[in-house]
Each structure stands twice: as C-alpha cells, then as structure tokens.
Enzyme design. Structure first.
Site, PDB file in Angstrom:
ATOM      1  N   LEU A  68      21.997 -19.297 -31.345  1.00 38.39           N
ATOM      2  CA  LEU A  68      23.327 -19.521 -31.908  1.00 38.39           C
ATOM      3  C   LEU A  68      23.982 -20.798 -31.383  1.00 38.39           C
ATOM      4  CD1 LEU A  68      24.683 -15.842 -31.977  1.00 38.39           C
ATOM      5  CD2 LEU A  68      23.954 -17.260 -33.918  1.00 38.39           C
ATOM      6  N   VAL A 123      15.803 -22.721 -32.012  1.00 33.87           N
ATOM      7  CA  VAL A 123      15.870 -23.047 -30.579  1.00 33.87           C
ATOM      8  C   VAL A 123      15.238 -24.426 -30.356  1.00 33.87           C
ATOM      9  CG1 VAL A 123      15.811 -20.611 -29.901  1.00 33.87           C
ATOM     10  CG2 VAL A 123      13.660 -21.900 -30.043  1.00 33.87           C
ATOM     11  N   SER A 145      17.789 -30.565 -42.444  1.00 33.37           N
ATOM     12  CA  SER A 145      18.541 -31.780 -42.169  1.00 33.37           C
ATOM     13  C   SER A 145      19.938 -31.709 -42.780  1.00 33.37           C
ATOM     14  CB  SER A 145      17.821 -33.008 -42.730  1.00 33.37           C
ATOM     15  OG  SER A 145      18.603 -34.170 -42.506  1.00 33.37           O
ATOM     16  N   LYS A 174       9.892 -33.687 -42.467  1.00 31.72           N
ATOM     17  CA  LYS A 174      11.159 -33.804 -41.718  1.00 31.72           C
ATOM     18  C   LYS A 174      11.055 -34.920 -40.681  1.00 31.72           C
ATOM     19  CE  LYS A 174      15.296 -32.633 -40.130  1.00 31.72           C
ATOM     20  NZ  LYS A 174      15.472 -33.014 -38.782  1.00 31.72           N
ATOM     21  N   HIS A 206      11.398 -38.114 -42.488  1.00 32.06           N
ATOM     22  CA  HIS A 206      12.821 -38.216 -42.817  1.00 32.06           C
ATOM     23  C   HIS A 206      13.590 -38.782 -41.624  1.00 32.06           C
ATOM     24  CE1 HIS A 206      16.856 -36.544 -42.219  1.00 32.06           C
ATOM     25  NE2 HIS A 206      17.029 -36.608 -43.524  1.00 32.06           N
ATOM     26  N   ASN A 207      13.346 -38.227 -40.440  1.00 36.86           N
ATOM     27  CA  ASN A 207      14.072 -38.682 -39.256  1.00 36.86           C
ATOM     28  C   ASN A 207      13.710 -40.122 -38.902  1.00 36.86           C
ATOM     29  OD1 ASN A 207      14.904 -36.009 -39.236  1.00 36.86           O
ATOM     30  ND2 ASN A 207      14.826 -35.849 -37.018  1.00 36.86           N
ATOM     31  N   GLU A 260      15.576 -42.230 -41.151  1.00 37.83           N
ATOM     32  CA  GLU A 260      16.968 -42.195 -40.666  1.00 37.83           C
ATOM     33  C   GLU A 260      17.170 -43.223 -39.550  1.00 37.83           C
ATOM     34  OE1 GLU A 260      19.157 -39.003 -37.876  1.00 37.83           O
ATOM     35  OE2 GLU A 260      18.406 -38.147 -39.741  1.00 37.83           O
ATOM     36  N   TYR A 261      16.227 -43.296 -38.600  1.00 32.26           N
ATOM     37  CA  TYR A 261      16.275 -44.320 -37.545  1.00 32.26           C
ATOM     38  C   TYR A 261      16.354 -45.706 -38.187  1.00 32.26           C
ATOM     39  CZ  TYR A 261      14.949 -41.586 -33.322  1.00 32.26           C
ATOM     40  OH  TYR A 261      14.913 -40.734 -32.248  1.00 32.26           O
ATOM     41  N   ARG A 317     -12.961 -62.159 -33.268  1.00 31.42           N
ATOM     42  CA  ARG A 317     -13.557 -60.917 -32.769  1.00 31.42           C
ATOM     43  C   ARG A 317     -15.075 -61.007 -32.751  1.00 31.42           C
ATOM     44  NH1 ARG A 317     -12.980 -56.470 -35.782  1.00 31.42           N
ATOM     45  NH2 ARG A 317     -12.946 -55.019 -34.020  1.00 31.42           N
ATOM     46  N   SER A 368     -22.223 -55.957 -32.291  1.00 33.57           N
ATOM     47  CA  SER A 368     -21.575 -54.690 -31.945  1.00 33.57           C
ATOM     48  C   SER A 368     -21.530 -53.787 -33.182  1.00 33.57           C
ATOM     49  CB  SER A 368     -20.142 -54.992 -31.465  1.00 33.57           C
ATOM     50  OG  SER A 368     -19.371 -53.835 -31.451  1.00 33.57           O
ATOM     51  N   SER A 369     -21.417 -52.486 -32.945  1.00 38.87           N
ATOM     52  CA  SER A 369     -21.228 -51.594 -34.092  1.00 38.87           C
ATOM     53  C   SER A 369     -19.832 -51.854 -34.666  1.00 38.87           C
ATOM     54  CB  SER A 369     -21.346 -50.134 -33.655  1.00 38.87           C
ATOM     55  OG  SER A 369     -20.386 -49.839 -32.669  1.00 38.87           O
TER      56      SER A 369
END
Length: 486
Positions: free
Chosen positions: A13, A77, A131, A186, A189-190, A193-194, A449, A481-482
């Site tokens: 709560l 929570v 949200s 979500k 989404h956040n 938002e940033y 490379r 190299s591989s």
C-alpha cells in the site's frame, strides 16, 4: 470466517498500490488489501479508502481467504528480492489455476523466470508494467501485461476497466506477449521517458542560455508547443513547472539542484540495447547525462578551470530560434522512438515473442508518462505496415525529417557555438546521419581489425558471408582469427 467475495487482492500500500485499489473500487471491483506493515492497512481504511468497499486483511492468509476463485493477487512492492519473497509468502494460500500479478518495475528476466517457475507449480503469473505515476494509477494508467497468456482472460476486464482510454474509448491496455514481454515493454517505455526528459532539458537550456528567456517566458513557449506536434504530458508539466513560484516569488525551477536521480530502468534499457547490438544511442546518452549531472561538486570546480566559448550577446531572431529548437526537439524525439522500436523488434526476435507494435503505441497513447499526440502517428505507421523495419522509413516520419532536419542542425550549431551541452540532440542527429549514409567508415575499421588481429573482413565485390584476410605488412602469416560479432 469472512465471505470469499473479493474480486482481487493487492499487497503493497505505497502510493501506486493505494491508488490502483481506489481506481478498482471506482469501477465496481471489491478489493482485499494487505501490507507488510499491517498498521498501514488500518490507516488506509480509515483515511483514503474510507467509505469504499475495500476490505482490509491483517495477514496474507486472511487476504487470500477473502478472494473469489480463481484468486487474483496483485503485488505492488519494490522490484527484486522483495517480489520473490512476497510470492513465497503467498504461494501456500493459492491453488492451481490462481493468478499472481507483479505490477512493480521488475527486470523482464525476473518476470520470465517467475512465469516459468510458477507455471510448474500450476500458478498463472503476469508481469505487468504500470505507467502514469500516482495520478495515472488513480484515474487511469497505461498497463502493459505479459507472462502466462492463460491468465489474461481472468484479469482483462479489471485491467481494461481501470486503464486510461484514448479518444474513442479504447483502453491503454492489451496483452503484450509471453514471459517477460510486459516488463520489457515497460522498461523500453521508461528508457524513452529518460530520452524525452533529457531532450526537453536540452531545449530548456538552449532557450535559457541562447536567448536568455525567463522562466515565465519559457512557460509561455512550452504552453504554445503543447498545442501542436509536441502535445504531450511532459511538455505540459514542463510549462506548469516553469510557471511555479517559490514562497519568495522567484521561479521554483531555479531553486532546484541540478543533480538528477535514477532508479535503473534507463540503464537496463541501455544494457539490453548493447546486449542485442542495437544502436539505442539517445537513451544511453540520457542515462550518462544523469550520471554527469550527479557530479555536481566536480562540475563546480571544472567550471572555474575549463574554458568554453565567450559569452555572446543575445541571439537575434528570437522567434526563428525558438522554432528551430522546437523542430530539433521534434526530430530528436522521432529518433528516440525509432530507436526504442528497433530495440523492441530485436528483443521480440531474440526472445521469440510476438509483439503488436501498433498496440504498444496505443498502450502508450494515454495514461503513461510518455503519452503524447505523437504516439497516434506511430500507431498509424504500424497500421500502414505491421512489419515496418524502422519508423524513420514510414512516409509520415521520413517526410517530417526531410522537411525539418535543416532547422535541427541550426539549433545544434548555435548550441555548440555558445557551449550548451546537447548529448541527446547531438547523438540523435548523429544516428540520423549515420542511418541515412550508404557507406560509413567501418571499412577502415575492419581493415584495422584485420591488420592488428587478423579478424578478417567482407568485400564489396564478393557475396555477403565470405570473409577475407590480408597480409598487410608482408611479415604476417596466412592464419586468420575466427569471425564473430560481439
């Protein structure tokens, strides 16, 4: 014993939990509530929930005993171990076919694990993004559920009833996808938002330092912006913030320390982008910008030591510059969402999900923090082509970019001239220019490379997938190299 006639139980709560309970109550659902600090249950019933049909419980066993079957228990929570601990406490009082819902900001991999672990016990799990902050939770949030699809019919009615609605009444809630898909959407989404908040901050500093606008003038500019293409929750609240005065009559915004906090979801988005090899540069820069803002004491020292451009007199053509900054914000925002959707596409493929991209835009269209008129344009783009590879290739977005990019560039050039940091504006433009460039300098990078590590390269005159190695100095061997992509 009390009659088992409650529609849903909710544990936790804090502000979001309380407001979701009151929202459910408004829509005719009977909610049983429990909180770890039991006194909070009684406080809630005698205060915020007074006069409602909310039922308080003083133990998890009592709360579960109040629920109709199949039991629906929503957990609100703190993300992480607390969620797992709460699930363990609830499980003894559930039966096969009951539904557990985690509505916190959980990491999507945790939701994937919980979906599988609980399915093995016969419990249906939903990990859902919610949200909209406390006001959204109270009057209509955006809800992004994923997990065990068998659970969806049992919660659909409640979730869609309490969710925000767009103009035609469609709820900003629909099934997102399997396992951790809801919490992944979500998370993105956040991250967006940033990005939105950082872009707005950069527009603010460009107008403040570039034109010397006062807080009241900024409030007027943002109010005007909110009537057009940038119509959104974040632009709207920014106008309100600029207009707010402290007790001494001075702008409140000027009294607030410039050190931003964060809870981790932006960082998770950037890490996921790196893991999936997606150039989600704007969200990454937005996270780093918050980290830089937190170095307040160092920045105060650096300001005395490190030189920038000499202060220039106020820019002529105020109206034109305000419009250029508006368009820079609009174009950068398009890039931010294009990158976010690139990440969703990559995650969908990687995880084997089946995401409804237009549906995601609709879920974000109302209730949530990034809600804006702009998301209607994204929904329309995916309605035109559900398999759209990149938002910038849609005719609406490509024509807007083609029309506005010159203004975007001018705004950034002026910011560079006066020394305004614009990590999000600048990286958005760099991405746009990189994405529209047919030949990038990665050919030189591949040659380097191969030179120092024999990492091989592909050739423009040979089919893709054939790899070659050059003995660049005449001293190297023929062994290479591989080849792999990290």
């Amino acid at each position: 014993m009390a009659e088992a006639n409650c529609d849903i139980g909710l544990i936790g709560l804090a502000v979001m939990g309380q407001n979701l309970v009151l929202n459910m109550n408004d829509h005719g659902y009977k909610v049983a509530v429990f909180n770890r600090t039991v006194s909070k249950v009684d406080d809630f019933l005698t205060d915020e929930a007074k006069g409602t049909q909310v039922v308080g419980a003083h133990s998890i066993e009592e709360m579960c005993g109040l629920l109709k079957t199949p039991r629906r228990v929503m957990i609100m929570v703190k993300a992480g171990e607390v969620v797992d601990h709460t699930i363990e406490q609830v499980l003894p009082y559930l039966e096969k076919g009951d539904i557990l819902i985690d509505g916190g900001n959980s990491l999507y991999t945790d939701s994937t694990r919980r979906t599988k672990d609980l399915a093995a016990k016969g419990i249906l799990f939903i990990g859902t993004g919610v949200s909209g902050g406390e006001e959204g939770a109270r009057f209509g949030p955006s809800i992004m559920p994923g997990g065990n699809k068998e659970a969806w019919p049992h919660v659909k009615e409640i979730f869609q009833a309490i969710a925000a609605k767009v103009e035609d009444g469609t709820p900003c809630c629909d099934w997102v996808g399997e396992d951790g898909a809801g919490h992944y959407v979500k998370m993105v989404h956040n991250g967006i938002e940033y990005g939105d908040m950082q872009l707005i901050g950069e527009a603010y500093q460009l107008l403040k330092d570039g034109l010397g606008l006062t807080a009241d003038e900024l409030a007027a500019v943002f109010s005007e912006w909110n009537k057009g293409e940038l119509d959104s929750f974040l632009i709207d609240i920014s106008a309100t913030i600029f207009a707010k005065k402290d007790d001494d009559g001075k702008p409140m915004v000027d009294k607030i320390l410039d050190a931003a906090g964060q809870k981790g979801t932006g960082k998770w988005t950037a890490i996921s982008a790196l893991d999936l090899g997606q150039p989600v540069t704007l969200i990454g820069e937005s996270v780093f910008a918050r980290c830089l803002s937190a170095l307040k004491d160092e920045r105060v020292k650096a300001a005395k030591v490190l030189k920038g451009p000499r202060k220039r007199k106020k820019l002529d053509g105020q109206k034109e510059f305000i419009e250029e900054v508006r368009l820079a914000l609009y174009c950068s925002k398009m890039v931010s969402y294009a990158q976010g959707y690139m990440l969703l596409r990559a995650a969908e493929k990687d995880q084997g999900w089946n995401l409804n991209m237009g549906g995601v835009a609709l879920m974000w269209r109302g209730g949530c923090i990034i809600r804006s008129i702009f998301l209607g344009d994204i929904k329309a783009a995916f309605d035109r082509d559900s398999k759209l590879q990149n938002l910038l290739l849609d005719k609406f977005f490509s024509s807007a970019m083609n029309k506005y990019h010159a203004s975007w560039r001018r705004a950034i050039i002026h910011g560079i001239r006066i020394g305004v940091p614009m990590p999000a504006f600048a990286t958005a433009l760099a991405f746009y220019d990189g994405y529209r460039t047919e030949r990038l300098p990665a050919n030189l990078l591949q040659a380097q490379r191969d030179f120092f590590g024999a990492h091989t390269y592909e050739r423009v005159d040979k089919p893709r997938g054939e790899f070659f190695h050059t003995n660049w100095t005449g001293r190297g061997g023929r062994v290479s190299s591989s080849t792999y992509n990290a």
